[in-house]
Write a protein that holds these residues in place. Sequence first.
Motif, PDB file in Angstrom:
ATOM      1  N   ARG A   1      18.738  38.773  36.349  1.00  0.00           N
ATOM      2  CA  ARG A   1      19.643  38.578  37.463  1.00  0.00           C
ATOM      3  C   ARG A   1      20.922  39.371  37.269  1.00  0.00           C
ATOM      4  O   ARG A   1      21.462  39.446  36.175  1.00  0.00           O
ATOM      5  CB  ARG A   1      19.998  37.105  37.606  1.00  0.00           C
ATOM      6  CG  ARG A   1      18.829  36.194  37.846  1.00  0.00           C
ATOM      7  CD  ARG A   1      18.530  36.175  39.314  1.00  0.00           C
ATOM      8  NE  ARG A   1      17.301  35.428  39.529  1.00  0.00           N
ATOM      9  CZ  ARG A   1      16.395  35.817  40.403  1.00  0.00           C
ATOM     10  NH1 ARG A   1      16.556  36.890  41.096  1.00  0.00           N
ATOM     11  NH2 ARG A   1      15.329  35.107  40.585  1.00  0.00           N
ATOM     12  N   LEU A   2      21.420  39.906  38.361  1.00  0.00           N
ATOM     13  CA  LEU A   2      22.673  40.650  38.322  1.00  0.00           C
ATOM     14  C   LEU A   2      23.778  39.767  38.908  1.00  0.00           C
ATOM     15  O   LEU A   2      23.672  39.305  40.051  1.00  0.00           O
ATOM     16  CB  LEU A   2      22.549  41.937  39.130  1.00  0.00           C
ATOM     17  CG  LEU A   2      23.757  42.843  39.145  1.00  0.00           C
ATOM     18  CD1 LEU A   2      24.092  43.310  37.735  1.00  0.00           C
ATOM     19  CD2 LEU A   2      23.496  44.038  40.030  1.00  0.00           C
ATOM     20  N   VAL A   3      24.803  39.523  38.115  1.00  0.00           N
ATOM     21  CA  VAL A   3      25.913  38.657  38.506  1.00  0.00           C
ATOM     22  C   VAL A   3      27.143  39.518  38.745  1.00  0.00           C
ATOM     23  O   VAL A   3      27.540  40.305  37.889  1.00  0.00           O
ATOM     24  CB  VAL A   3      26.231  37.624  37.403  1.00  0.00           C
ATOM     25  CG1 VAL A   3      27.372  36.717  37.838  1.00  0.00           C
ATOM     26  CG2 VAL A   3      24.994  36.817  37.044  1.00  0.00           C
ATOM     27  N   TYR A   4      27.731  39.359  39.907  1.00  0.00           N
ATOM     28  CA  TYR A   4      28.986  40.036  40.222  1.00  0.00           C
ATOM     29  C   TYR A   4      30.111  39.052  39.925  1.00  0.00           C
ATOM     30  O   TYR A   4      30.279  38.051  40.608  1.00  0.00           O
ATOM     31  CB  TYR A   4      28.992  40.475  41.678  1.00  0.00           C
ATOM     32  CG  TYR A   4      30.286  41.076  42.184  1.00  0.00           C
ATOM     33  CD1 TYR A   4      31.129  41.803  41.354  1.00  0.00           C
ATOM     34  CD2 TYR A   4      30.658  40.928  43.507  1.00  0.00           C
ATOM     35  CE1 TYR A   4      32.306  42.361  41.826  1.00  0.00           C
ATOM     36  CE2 TYR A   4      31.827  41.486  43.995  1.00  0.00           C
ATOM     37  CZ  TYR A   4      32.643  42.189  43.149  1.00  0.00           C
ATOM     38  OH  TYR A   4      33.812  42.740  43.626  1.00  0.00           O
ATOM     39  N   ILE A   5      30.861  39.322  38.866  1.00  0.00           N
ATOM     40  CA  ILE A   5      31.992  38.478  38.482  1.00  0.00           C
ATOM     41  C   ILE A   5      33.245  39.129  39.042  1.00  0.00           C
ATOM     42  O   ILE A   5      33.540  40.278  38.745  1.00  0.00           O
ATOM     43  CB  ILE A   5      32.087  38.346  36.952  1.00  0.00           C
ATOM     44  CG1 ILE A   5      30.786  37.764  36.392  1.00  0.00           C
ATOM     45  CG2 ILE A   5      33.289  37.487  36.574  1.00  0.00           C
ATOM     46  CD1 ILE A   5      30.699  37.810  34.889  1.00  0.00           C
TER      47      ILE A   5
ATOM     48  N   PHE B   1      43.388  52.496  41.967  1.00  0.00           N
ATOM     49  CA  PHE B   1      42.665  51.239  41.797  1.00  0.00           C
ATOM     50  C   PHE B   1      42.083  50.751  43.120  1.00  0.00           C
ATOM     51  O   PHE B   1      40.918  50.361  43.194  1.00  0.00           O
ATOM     52  CB  PHE B   1      43.596  50.177  41.203  1.00  0.00           C
ATOM     53  CG  PHE B   1      43.009  48.807  41.214  1.00  0.00           C
ATOM     54  CD1 PHE B   1      42.050  48.446  40.275  1.00  0.00           C
ATOM     55  CD2 PHE B   1      43.406  47.867  42.152  1.00  0.00           C
ATOM     56  CE1 PHE B   1      41.496  47.169  40.281  1.00  0.00           C
ATOM     57  CE2 PHE B   1      42.860  46.597  42.171  1.00  0.00           C
ATOM     58  CZ  PHE B   1      41.905  46.243  41.229  1.00  0.00           C
ATOM     59  N   THR B   2      42.893  50.771  44.170  1.00  0.00           N
ATOM     60  CA  THR B   2      42.443  50.285  45.474  1.00  0.00           C
ATOM     61  C   THR B   2      41.255  51.099  45.978  1.00  0.00           C
ATOM     62  O   THR B   2      40.294  50.534  46.501  1.00  0.00           O
ATOM     63  CB  THR B   2      43.604  50.327  46.488  1.00  0.00           C
ATOM     64  OG1 THR B   2      44.671  49.497  45.988  1.00  0.00           O
ATOM     65  CG2 THR B   2      43.173  49.840  47.855  1.00  0.00           C
ATOM     66  N   GLY B   3      41.301  52.404  45.811  1.00  0.00           N
ATOM     67  CA  GLY B   3      40.184  53.245  46.234  1.00  0.00           C
ATOM     68  C   GLY B   3      38.905  52.912  45.484  1.00  0.00           C
ATOM     69  O   GLY B   3      37.831  52.786  46.094  1.00  0.00           O
ATOM     70  N   LEU B   4      39.010  52.752  44.168  1.00  0.00           N
ATOM     71  CA  LEU B   4      37.840  52.389  43.368  1.00  0.00           C
ATOM     72  C   LEU B   4      37.323  51.000  43.744  1.00  0.00           C
ATOM     73  O   LEU B   4      36.117  50.780  43.853  1.00  0.00           O
ATOM     74  CB  LEU B   4      38.176  52.430  41.875  1.00  0.00           C
ATOM     75  CG  LEU B   4      38.349  53.811  41.276  1.00  0.00           C
ATOM     76  CD1 LEU B   4      38.889  53.701  39.847  1.00  0.00           C
ATOM     77  CD2 LEU B   4      37.032  54.568  41.278  1.00  0.00           C
TER      78      LEU B   4
ATOM     79  N   GLU C   1      33.176  47.679  45.363  1.00  0.00           N
ATOM     80  CA  GLU C   1      32.898  46.302  45.771  1.00  0.00           C
ATOM     81  C   GLU C   1      31.676  46.223  46.683  1.00  0.00           C
ATOM     82  O   GLU C   1      30.841  45.326  46.533  1.00  0.00           O
ATOM     83  CB  GLU C   1      34.117  45.676  46.460  1.00  0.00           C
ATOM     84  CG  GLU C   1      33.893  44.212  46.784  1.00  0.00           C
ATOM     85  CD  GLU C   1      35.123  43.561  47.371  1.00  0.00           C
ATOM     86  OE1 GLU C   1      35.325  42.382  47.072  1.00  0.00           O
ATOM     87  OE2 GLU C   1      35.863  44.215  48.123  1.00  0.00           O
ATOM     88  N   ILE C   2      31.537  47.158  47.574  1.00  0.00           N
ATOM     89  CA  ILE C   2      30.384  47.198  48.482  1.00  0.00           C
ATOM     90  C   ILE C   2      29.087  47.308  47.682  1.00  0.00           C
ATOM     91  O   ILE C   2      28.114  46.618  47.959  1.00  0.00           O
ATOM     92  CB  ILE C   2      30.519  48.374  49.465  1.00  0.00           C
ATOM     93  CG1 ILE C   2      31.728  48.163  50.375  1.00  0.00           C
ATOM     94  CG2 ILE C   2      29.247  48.562  50.278  1.00  0.00           C
ATOM     95  CD1 ILE C   2      32.143  49.401  51.133  1.00  0.00           C
ATOM     96  N   ILE C   3      29.088  48.170  46.696  1.00  0.00           N
ATOM     97  CA  ILE C   3      27.896  48.379  45.862  1.00  0.00           C
ATOM     98  C   ILE C   3      27.598  47.131  45.046  1.00  0.00           C
ATOM     99  O   ILE C   3      26.444  46.681  44.978  1.00  0.00           O
ATOM    100  CB  ILE C   3      28.093  49.603  44.950  1.00  0.00           C
ATOM    101  CG1 ILE C   3      28.237  50.862  45.806  1.00  0.00           C
ATOM    102  CG2 ILE C   3      26.941  49.738  43.955  1.00  0.00           C
ATOM    103  CD1 ILE C   3      28.752  52.063  45.056  1.00  0.00           C
ATOM    104  N   TYR C   4      28.609  46.559  44.423  1.00  0.00           N
ATOM    105  CA  TYR C   4      28.408  45.365  43.600  1.00  0.00           C
ATOM    106  C   TYR C   4      27.845  44.220  44.444  1.00  0.00           C
ATOM    107  O   TYR C   4      26.919  43.522  44.019  1.00  0.00           O
ATOM    108  CB  TYR C   4      29.711  44.915  42.944  1.00  0.00           C
ATOM    109  CG  TYR C   4      30.319  45.910  41.981  1.00  0.00           C
ATOM    110  CD1 TYR C   4      29.556  46.892  41.362  1.00  0.00           C
ATOM    111  CD2 TYR C   4      31.673  45.870  41.690  1.00  0.00           C
ATOM    112  CE1 TYR C   4      30.124  47.801  40.478  1.00  0.00           C
ATOM    113  CE2 TYR C   4      32.245  46.767  40.797  1.00  0.00           C
ATOM    114  CZ  TYR C   4      31.465  47.730  40.202  1.00  0.00           C
ATOM    115  OH  TYR C   4      32.022  48.619  39.326  1.00  0.00           O
TER     116      TYR C   4
END
Length: 79
Positions: free
Chosen positions: A1-5, A35-38, A43-46
Amino acid sequence: RLVYITALRDIVFARIMQNGKPTFFSETEDPITAFTGLWEEREIIYQKFAHFTVANSDSIEQTVLKIFKQLNIHEEKNR
């Protein structure tokens, strides 16, 4: 399982900047802009690939317990 923390954006930024500007930030942008750009890009990918998301807003121990609880819920659903 992949967990997005995840945690609040401001908290994550402060944690990253504790040891100075990291090398993965653009050298031509100020740190918050880099930071905001990254954040927005990743976030969309995660979210897309995560089986579930856990907010890291408590102690490490509480966050780990949340993850274990979610893993158990997903295990039971797949039986």
